[in-house]
Design an enzyme around this catalytic site. Structure first.
Site, mmCIF file in Angstrom:
data_model
loop_
_atom_site.group_PDB
_atom_site.id
_atom_site.type_symbol
_atom_site.label_atom_id
_atom_site.label_comp_id
_atom_site.label_asym_id
_atom_site.label_seq_id
_atom_site.Cartn_x
_atom_site.Cartn_y
_atom_site.Cartn_z
ATOM 1 N N GLY A 125 0.836 -1.204 0.000
ATOM 2 C CA GLY A 125 0.000 0.000 0.000
ATOM 3 C C GLY A 125 0.860 1.239 0.000
ATOM 4 N N ASN A 126 0.264 2.353 0.318
ATOM 5 C CA ASN A 126 1.027 3.595 0.386
ATOM 6 C C ASN A 126 0.480 4.457 1.524
ATOM 7 O OD1 ASN A 126 -1.105 5.430 -0.738
ATOM 8 N ND2 ASN A 126 -0.914 3.973 -2.429
ATOM 9 N N ARG A 127 1.109 5.598 1.716
ATOM 10 C CA ARG A 127 0.826 6.373 2.924
ATOM 11 C C ARG A 127 -0.262 7.420 2.744
ATOM 12 N NH1 ARG A 127 6.247 8.611 5.040
ATOM 13 N NH2 ARG A 127 4.913 9.085 6.827
ATOM 14 N N SER A 128 -1.016 7.341 1.651
ATOM 15 C CA SER A 128 -2.046 8.359 1.441
ATOM 16 C C SER A 128 -3.179 8.196 2.467
ATOM 17 C CB SER A 128 -2.600 8.239 0.025
ATOM 18 O OG SER A 128 -3.608 9.182 -0.160
#
Ligand code: CTP
Length: 399
Positions: free
Chosen positions: A211-214
């Site tokens: 995933g990512n940190r958004s």
């Protein structure tokens, strides 16, 4: 009864006092709705002698109460006060002005006024002798000193044979004053805006993901701002732990494939797409149905996810606008320009994420660009502010 759509930032309470001008407020209600305001009517019990509950319910599309002991479980005076961005009371009678000046809370409307911090506009209408009575003059002064906006009644023929100062103003004049007090624009009225927010996740196994940190904060801020400016907004939220937005339809997704399906179904009917979501660039070639034991977690074979904006580029109609986002750590303007062209975007917002500062933060710094280069830059502004800056630029593109 179908509940009228709720729009954050455009929720208005229209209070009706017990004067004959109550019937003229029916037109005011309609014109407020034309301006993109979502209106809840709260008449005083006396006002119902002039215009009844059914009329207000039919015109507003919402339930109408005038006493605190109706709809008791809904604690209407608190919930109405909390939701209202603006309160307008038209007509405001001499008695209502007196009760408000004394901070009375003896019906639903006066309770709501006491419980609300929203800007309040009062539109008095009464016989000239009552308007010019020292008691009314003192009440008006008191209310003005407490921040109430109070219109001057117009001069002219009254209900009986008399004439003088006390007439309910023309609807257009009330609206003009209300727009001033509300200071709010409805420049996206009639537009369908689709926003994506958050970050997609690609499952490795039932427990782990790429995933990512958004956080989704920027996309949610844009959805709320667009709705407040009158747009019909759909928000596709990928893994966002953020509260619902009144009046915004939220479609929750997890993976890039789910985001793609939602985009394909929502995009064709949208005038504008604001693609704020951070899409996972790759997914595991295989997703394990069972939790993988850590000794087997040495390598994960990846395959790229589709470029969703790249795919929409071919479907995009000339009337549709697409705004992309770019989170970059180097050559910001050049990278953003080439993404704008490659993905067929009308605008792009590029922000510098080299130190990870933007993710999860309430502030943002970056530049809005079109095909000719930078248009406007912001530095450490709240994401709500960027949302409105971006919508302003978008409207300039619509022309
Ligand atoms: N985007 C998309 N589909 C993807 C990746 C990104 O539609 N698979 C969209 C994002 O929502 C964003 C814009 O493209 O609006 C730019 O995203 P970014 O991650 O900066 O671009 P990438 O194409 O992934 O390029 P990079 O190699 O820099 O990651």
């Amino acid at each position: 009864m179908s509940q009228a759509v709720s729009r954050p930032g455009r929720e208005v309470i229209l209070g009706i006092g017990g004067g004959i001008a109550a019937y003229k407020a029916c037109d005011l209600l309609r014109r407020l709705q034309d301006d993109g305001f979502s209106v809840t009517v709260v008449p005083t019990p006396a006002a119902l002698n002039f215009v009844g509950t059914s009329t207000w319910e039919a015109l507003s599309g919402r339930p109408v109460y005038s006493q605190v002991w109706e709809n008791v479980p809904g604690v209407a005076h608190v919930s109405l006060a909390a939701d209202a961005r603006f309160i307008i009371i038209a007509p405001a009678t001499a008695d209502l002005l007196a009760r408000l000046a004394h901070g009375r809370a003896d019906d639903l409307l006066t309770n709501v006024v006491l419980a609300s911090d929203a800007p309040k506009l009062l539109v008095p209408a009464m016989h000239p002798k009552m308007w010019l009575n020292p008691a009314t003059i003192a009440n008006v002064e008191t209310l003005r000193s407490r921040g109430f906006h109070i219109m001057e009644p117009e001069v002219g023929r009254l209900t009986g044979p008399d004439s003088g100062v006390g007439r309910f103003p023309q609807t257009a004049n009330i609206l003009a004053r209300f727009r001033e007090v509300a200071g709010s624009k409805a420049d996206l009225l009639g537009k369908r805006v689709l926003v994506t927010a958050g970050g997609t996740r690609e499952a490795i196994d039932p427990v782990r993901y790429i995933g990512n940190r958004s956080s989704g904060k920027q996309g949610f801020a844009i959805a709320a701002a667009a709705a407040a400016r009158g747009a019909s907004v759909s928000l596709i939220a990928a893994n966002c732990d953020l509260p619902e937005i009144n009046g915004v339809e939220i479609i929750r997704v997890e993976s890039t494939a789910e985001l793609r399906t939602a985009l394909n179904s929502e995009f064709p009917a949208s005038d504008v797409l604001i693609m704020c979501a951070a899409v996972a660039d790759a997914r595991p070639l295989q997703t394990s149905g069972e939790k993988i034991k850590k000794e087997f977690l040495k390598e994960i074979a990846l395959t790229p996810t589709p470029d969703l904006l790249g795919e929409l580029k071919v479907l995009k109609k000339a009337t549709q606008l697409i705004v992309g986002f770019a989170a970059e750590t180097q050559d910001l303007d050049a990278s953003a320009s080439s993404k704008l062209v490659a993905k067929g975007l009308d605008l792009i917002y590029v922000n510098d994420v080299s130190d990870g500062a933007i993710f999860g933060s309430d502030l943002t710094s970056g530049t809005v660009m079109d095909k000719n280069g930078p248009l406007v830059s912001v530095e450490d502004v709240p994401k709500d502010t960027l949302a409105n800056v971006l919508l302003d630029q978008l409207l300039l593109q619509i022309g």
